[in-house]
Design an enzyme around this catalytic site. Structure first.
Site, short mmCIF file in Angstrom:
data_model
loop_
_atom_site.label_atom_id
_atom_site.label_comp_id
_atom_site.label_asym_id
_atom_site.label_seq_id
_atom_site.Cartn_x
_atom_site.Cartn_y
_atom_site.Cartn_z
N GLN A 85 -11.90 28.47 17.07
CA GLN A 85 -12.64 28.39 18.33
C GLN A 85 -11.72 28.66 19.52
O GLN A 85 -12.09 29.34 20.47
CB GLN A 85 -13.30 27.01 18.46
N CYS A 108 -11.07 26.33 12.07
CA CYS A 108 -12.11 25.56 12.75
C CYS A 108 -11.84 25.50 14.26
O CYS A 108 -12.02 26.50 14.94
CB CYS A 108 -12.26 24.18 12.11
N GLU A 138 -10.75 -7.97 1.16
CA GLU A 138 -11.79 -6.94 1.07
C GLU A 138 -12.02 -6.40 -0.34
O GLU A 138 -13.11 -5.96 -0.67
CB GLU A 138 -11.45 -5.72 1.96
N HIS A 141 -13.18 25.47 6.57
CA HIS A 141 -11.90 24.85 6.20
C HIS A 141 -11.46 25.34 4.82
O HIS A 141 -11.74 24.68 3.81
CB HIS A 141 -12.05 23.32 6.15
N PRO A 195 7.84 -9.34 -7.43
CA PRO A 195 6.58 -8.94 -6.77
C PRO A 195 5.55 -8.42 -7.76
O PRO A 195 4.36 -8.70 -7.63
CB PRO A 195 7.01 -7.82 -5.80
N GLU A 202 -8.66 25.20 3.51
CA GLU A 202 -7.63 24.34 2.91
C GLU A 202 -8.18 23.40 1.84
O GLU A 202 -7.46 22.99 0.93
CB GLU A 202 -6.89 23.54 4.00
N ILE A 205 -2.26 9.70 -6.44
CA ILE A 205 -1.48 10.70 -7.18
C ILE A 205 -1.38 10.29 -8.66
O ILE A 205 -1.46 11.12 -9.55
CB ILE A 205 -0.05 10.84 -6.58
N ARG A 247 -19.37 20.87 14.77
CA ARG A 247 -20.64 20.87 15.50
C ARG A 247 -20.83 22.15 16.29
O ARG A 247 -21.94 22.54 16.59
CB ARG A 247 -20.68 19.72 16.51
N SER A 296 0.86 -1.19 0.00
CA SER A 296 0.00 0.00 0.00
C SER A 296 0.89 1.24 0.00
O SER A 296 2.12 1.12 0.03
CB SER A 296 -0.92 -0.02 1.22
N1 GLN Z 1 -14.45 20.06 17.36
C1 GLN Z 1 -14.91 21.30 16.81
C2 GLN Z 1 -16.37 21.23 16.41
O1 GLN Z 1 -16.92 20.17 16.24
C3 GLN Z 1 -14.06 21.74 15.65
C4 GLN Z 1 -14.09 20.78 14.48
C5 GLN Z 1 -12.99 20.99 13.50
O2 GLN Z 1 -11.94 21.59 13.82
N2 GLN Z 1 -13.13 20.47 12.31
O3 GLN Z 1 -17.00 22.24 16.24
#
Ligand code: GLN
Length: 546
Positions: free
Chosen positions: A397, A393, A161, A521, A202, A523, A30, A474, A24
């Site tokens: 927070q 995220c 699998e 996010h 292989p 990214e 890629i 969440r 693997s």
């Molecule tokens: N744990 C946080 C939430 O659920 C942030 C989640 C995250 O960083 N993707 O809101």
């Protein structure tokens, strides 16, 4: 008796199946993305899908240590990180349909069985599971949106699998019209340094296993650390029953974005269009990718960035963030040195030591309480020392929690994710989330719009008022405290236009050169050819930090 399978499928779309053998982590994703990129650069409409043999419905509930990052699509699917590669290479969005697991297949079949859809028949792997796999393999081809659909089969040939998936490929090769599908097998040709030799055995065994399952590869791609001689290629071709010239090498590359160029040099795209009878004589236009690689290879500056998170020991856990930093570095002609800092090891006493010399601090997403206090310390250090700060995220927070504790003086301020008893729940769960007991697929997921306030750092960065970014969380900024934060200097500069939820917080340029936290996010949407503006600006700010 009705013949077992009477179906002959007529479709304009062509299909390429990609399997992997020997070991693997050969970089099948890629290779798939590189081939797709080459076909796209020839003017074809292409997509890639991944079939994963594990039983989880999706990787959303998997610990990042198990399976790397969970990648999120616009339509809110929690998917394998290879979909991130697909989007980054192709610059087009994938969807729920692009990632299928054994869990999803069985879920559908078992639900249908309970509904009585099989009319009293015994439900079996063949044909019921394989039929469902085939149905899903063809779905994207039926939309009419694509000339070629590439399907990557996760796992390694020989794994128990993946057998139903290989069987589905075998059946499709038989059912689809002649010339409309092909199969590529990626293997490893190891180098034995004691013998100073590349070994093909292989690969031979892996192809034999595939042949036993009824699939004859059309092309064999060999991962190798040393160039394959013509003689060795001919040997593999002969023993594996492929045409000479259809054995190609994938030599270790200095950047994953170099792989499409390497594959083109090996004529992979040419072999594929010929085999599929695609009348396409365009040479791929790879100029934008080449420009990107040129900037990546010849940086004019260097910068040290701390990535603060708890999953730092596994590179794949923050895959999209690491890639977005590479894109942003190239956009700024700057080499980004990423220093992974384990947030569980950061304390008030050692934070200066841990983050010494960093020109930018990125606090990563995450779940649960481990390493949270370290993240808060890292934010405090960045804020007080005016070091460019970017919180994503959970990182956003924790920047809200830090500000509440240390500037607003709410000493026990916290997210209710870790401290439900806090007297200052500055990050709190959304109302509709409180009723949810199931874990999988129940977060705020996928793309949501965000309206940016004029005359803010975010507005300057994005250059537009309405943006769309992907979410996976969440908990939310608690709007009850928005005024307290604003009066003390931390402003909310981006909001969901429908719900009013806070998406971005930032400090004004007058107090800090770059301090921004985003609930979403960014990214996931960065690509080499379109680096994300937030990452680009973060690196630019870090380059200016002295
Ligand atoms: N744990 C946080 C939430 O659920 C942030 C989640 C995250 O960083 N993707 O809101």
């Amino acid at each position: 008796m009705v013949p077992f399978c009477t179906q002959v499928i007529f479709m304009e779309t062509k299909f390429v199946f990609i399997t992997g053998g020997v070991v693997s982590s050969l970089g099948k994703g890629i290779i798939a993305a590189s081939l797709a990129k080459l076909l796209q650069a020839r003017g074809l409409r292409v997509t890639i899908q991944k079939f994963d043999p594990y039983i989880n419905i999706d990787p959303g509930t998997l610990n990042p240590y198990e399976h790397g990052e969970c990648y999120v699509t616009d339509d809110g699917a929690e998917t394998d990180l290879d979909l991130g590669h697909y989007e980054r290479f192709l610059g087009v969005h994938t969807s729920k349909a692009n990632n299928v697991t054994t869990g999803k297949i069985y879920n559908t079949v078992i639900t249908k069985e309970r509904e009585g859809a099989y009319l009293g028949k015994t439900v079996q792997i063949v044909p019921h599971i394989t039929d469902e796999i085939k149905r899903r393999m063809l779905l994207l081809g039926q939309t009419g949106e694509f000339d070629v659909v590439l399907t990557e089969i996760g796992g390694t040939v020989g794994d128990m699998e993946s057998l139903p998936f290989i069987e589905a490929v075998r059946q499709l090769q038989w059912e689809l019209p002649e010339g409309s599908c092909m199969s590529i097998h990626l293997t490893l040709v190891p180098y034995l340094s004691a013998a100073k030799e590349l070994k093909t055995k292989p690969t031979q065994h892996s192809v034999q296993m595939l042949q036993q399952a009824g699939v004859q590869p059309d092309v064999i791609i060999c991962r190798t650390e040393h160039p394959l001689s013509d003689e060795l290629r001919r040997k593999v071709a002969l023993f594996c029953n492929v045409k000479p010239g259809h054995v190609i090498q994938s030599i270790d590359a200095w950047s994953i974005y170099q792989v499409p160029l390497n594959m083109h040099a090996e004529h992979l795209d040419e072999l594929v269009v010929r085999k599929l009878g695609i009348e396409n004589f365009n040479q791929p236009d790879l100029s934008k990718l080449e420009e990107f690689l040129d900037r990546l290879k010849h940086p004019k500056k260097e910068v040290d960035i701390a990535l603060v998170g708890k999953y730092v020991s596994l590179q794949d856990a923050y895959k999209s963030i690491l890639e977005a930093l590479v894109h942003a570095g190239a956009a700024n002609s700057c080499k980004v040195h990423i220093h992974s800092v384990n947030s569980e090891e950061i304390t008030a006493a050692n934070v200066t030591d841990k983050l010494k010399g960093m020109k930018g601090i990125l606090v990563a997403p995450g779940f649960g309480s481990r390493g949270l206090e370290g993240k808060v310390e890292a934010v405090k250090y960045a804020r007080e020392n005016k070091i460019p700060f970017f919180g994503i995220c959970l990182g956003m927070q924790m920047c809200v929690v830090e500000f509440a504790r240390n500037v607003l003086g709410f000493k026990d301020a916290d997210s209710t994710e870790v401290n439900p008893e806090t007297t200052h729940p500055v990050i709190d769960m959304m109302e509709d989330q409180k009723k949810t007991t199931m874990k999988g697929g129940t977060m705020r997921l996928g793309a949501y719009e965000c309206e940016i306030t004029k005359d803010t750092l975010s507005y300057k960065i994005y250059g537009s008022k309405l943006i769309s970014e992907r979410h996976r969380h969440r908990y939310e900024f608690n709007a009850r405290y928005a005024d307290d934060f604003r009066k003390a200097g931390l402003i909310t500069s981006g909001h969901n236009p429908q719900t009013g939820l806070t998406e971005i917080v930032e400090l004004p340029a007058s107090v800090h050169p770059f301090f921004i936290g985003v609930q979403f996010h960014p990214e996931y949407k960065s690509t080499p050819e379109n680096p994300h503006p937030l990452f680009r600006s973060f690196i630019a700010a870090a380059m200016n930090f002295v």
